[in-house]
Write a protein that holds these residues in place. Structure first.
Motif, PDB file in Angstrom:
ATOM      1  N   THR A   9       0.819  -1.217   0.000  1.00 25.63           N
ATOM      2  CA  THR A   9       0.000   0.000   0.000  1.00 25.63           C
ATOM      3  C   THR A   9       0.855   1.272   0.000  1.00 25.63           C
ATOM      4  O   THR A   9       0.312   2.372   0.043  1.00 25.63           O
ATOM      5  CB  THR A   9      -0.931   0.019   1.230  1.00 25.63           C
ATOM      6  N   SER A  14       2.139   0.155  -3.992  1.00 24.95           N
ATOM      7  CA  SER A  14       0.836   0.366  -4.630  1.00 24.95           C
ATOM      8  C   SER A  14       0.970   0.410  -6.152  1.00 24.95           C
ATOM      9  O   SER A  14       0.093  -0.083  -6.880  1.00 24.95           O
ATOM     10  CB  SER A  14       0.200   1.659  -4.109  1.00 24.95           C
ATOM     11  N   HIS A  30      -0.474  -6.262   0.815  1.00 21.55           N
ATOM     12  CA  HIS A  30      -0.554  -6.586   2.241  1.00 21.55           C
ATOM     13  C   HIS A  30       0.245  -5.558   3.035  1.00 21.55           C
ATOM     14  O   HIS A  30       1.326  -5.122   2.610  1.00 21.55           O
ATOM     15  CB  HIS A  30       0.002  -7.979   2.516  1.00 21.55           C
ATOM     16  N   SER A  31      -0.274  -5.194   4.201  1.00 20.37           N
ATOM     17  CA  SER A  31       0.371  -4.218   5.077  1.00 20.37           C
ATOM     18  C   SER A  31      -0.324  -4.299   6.433  1.00 20.37           C
ATOM     19  O   SER A  31      -1.328  -5.011   6.573  1.00 20.37           O
ATOM     20  CB  SER A  31       0.235  -2.804   4.498  1.00 20.37           C
ATOM     21  N   PRO A  32       0.196  -3.583   7.441  1.00 21.18           N
ATOM     22  CA  PRO A  32      -0.522  -3.579   8.720  1.00 21.18           C
ATOM     23  C   PRO A  32      -1.986  -3.161   8.589  1.00 21.18           C
ATOM     24  O   PRO A  32      -2.844  -3.664   9.319  1.00 21.18           O
ATOM     25  CB  PRO A  32       0.285  -2.575   9.562  1.00 21.18           C
ATOM     26  N   SER A  33      -2.289  -2.298   7.626  1.00 21.53           N
ATOM     27  CA  SER A  33      -3.673  -1.850   7.448  1.00 21.53           C
ATOM     28  C   SER A  33      -4.582  -2.959   6.922  1.00 21.53           C
ATOM     29  O   SER A  33      -5.803  -2.876   7.051  1.00 21.53           O
ATOM     30  CB  SER A  33      -3.731  -0.645   6.510  1.00 21.53           C
ATOM     31  N   THR A  34      -3.980  -4.006   6.320  1.00 24.13           N
ATOM     32  CA  THR A  34      -4.772  -5.149   5.852  1.00 24.13           C
ATOM     33  C   THR A  34      -4.647  -6.340   6.794  1.00 24.13           C
ATOM     34  O   THR A  34      -5.118  -7.436   6.489  1.00 24.13           O
ATOM     35  CB  THR A  34      -4.337  -5.578   4.436  1.00 24.13           C
ATOM     36  N   ASP A  37       1.449  -8.059   9.553  1.00 25.40           N
ATOM     37  CA  ASP A  37       2.553  -7.383  10.230  1.00 25.40           C
ATOM     38  C   ASP A  37       3.792  -8.260  10.106  1.00 25.40           C
ATOM     39  O   ASP A  37       3.895  -9.304  10.757  1.00 25.40           O
ATOM     40  CB  ASP A  37       2.203  -7.143  11.699  1.00 25.40           C
ATOM     41  N   THR A  58       8.664  -3.661   2.444  1.00 25.32           N
ATOM     42  CA  THR A  58       8.598  -2.991   3.741  1.00 25.32           C
ATOM     43  C   THR A  58       9.941  -2.345   4.063  1.00 25.32           C
ATOM     44  O   THR A  58      10.970  -2.700   3.495  1.00 25.32           O
ATOM     45  CB  THR A  58       8.232  -3.974   4.850  1.00 25.32           C
TER      46      THR A  58
END
Length: 244
Positions: A9, A14, A30-34, A37, A58
């Motif tokens: 993201t 993105s 995929h990211s912490p928002s999805t 972690d 990351t």
């Protein structure tokens, strides 16, 4: 192919996801928002289920002494999960010259990340990029006051983030390199010169003072931050990018 993009993201991620999906692949960000972690490993097994490729975009939240531990933990988690899921290709984005600037702990941390990937159980590719055009504004804040910006005359060969994303997408969709691909923009500048070009384009009246002890990139000697022979050179020029 199904491609899991960890850090999907962000600025590069993105764009990588969009490029891959437009090319007919199934790229999932995929990211912490999805709920993923990489530092704790939360959500990683689910994210990699059925994936042919995993791309790790990351980054350490700091550039200081904590960065090696970040990359050690996140790469250990990623490779263990990738091996368990049967992922056939792991891709990491790194930095041109990372192994040539040992005085920068963050660069040493990126070399550590590369070494963990190389020694790991999953076929791999490393994309080493020069500095992004988009980082130049931040560089100008590191050693600046109201009237002057101090920058070293370090040679630098910057690249547009969009071109970095294209390079990462191309490598991710291909066979594992089992090695490193370098990418860079078309022009080499002295960093102080690049600062003057940037300030002029922004209508900023501050003066750039050449100071070879100023800022993070003062630690880079010679052509450490310039791409080596065999690098993939993209066409977007810095002035054209600024003009947009």
């Amino acid at each position: 192919m199904k491609i899991a993009v960890i850090g999907g993201t962000g600025r590069i991620g993105s764009q990588v996801v969009r490029i891959l999906n437009e090319s007919g692949h199934e790229a999932v960000p995929h990211s912490p928002s999805t709920g993923v972690d990489l530092l704790s490993g939360k959500g990683l097994a689910e994210a990699l289920k059925g994936a042919d490729v995993v791309v790790n975009l990351t980054n350490s939240p700091t550039f200081d002494e904590a960065s090696p531990a970040y990359f050690q933990t996140t790469m250990d988690n990623l490779l263990a999960a990738a091996e368990a899921a049967g992922v056939g290709h792991a891709v990491v984005l790194s930095i041109v010259g990372a192994d040539e600037v040992p005085d920068l702990v963050y660069y040493r941390a990126k070399v550590l990340q590369e070494d963990i990937l190389k020694a790991g159980p999953v076929p791999y590719s490393i994309v080493r990029s020069t500095q992004f055009f988009e980082f130049m504004d931040a560089v100008l804040t590191w050693t600046a006051d109201k009237k002057t910006v101090r920058l070293p005359a370090t040679p630098i060969q910057p690249i547009a983030a969009a071109d970095v994303a294209q390079a990462v997408a191309d490598v991710s969709a291909g066979a594992p390199l089992q090695g490193t691909r370098e990418i860079a923009g078309p022009e080499v500048f002295a960093l102080d010169e690049l600062g003057r070009i940037t300030l002029a384009a922004h209508g900023d009246q501050r003066t750039v003072v050449t100071d070879d002890s100023a800022g993070m990139f003062a630690a880079a000697s010679g052509d450490a931050l310039v791409a080596n022979d065999g690098a993939v050179i993209f066409k977007t020029s810095y002035r054209d990018w600024l003009a947009r």
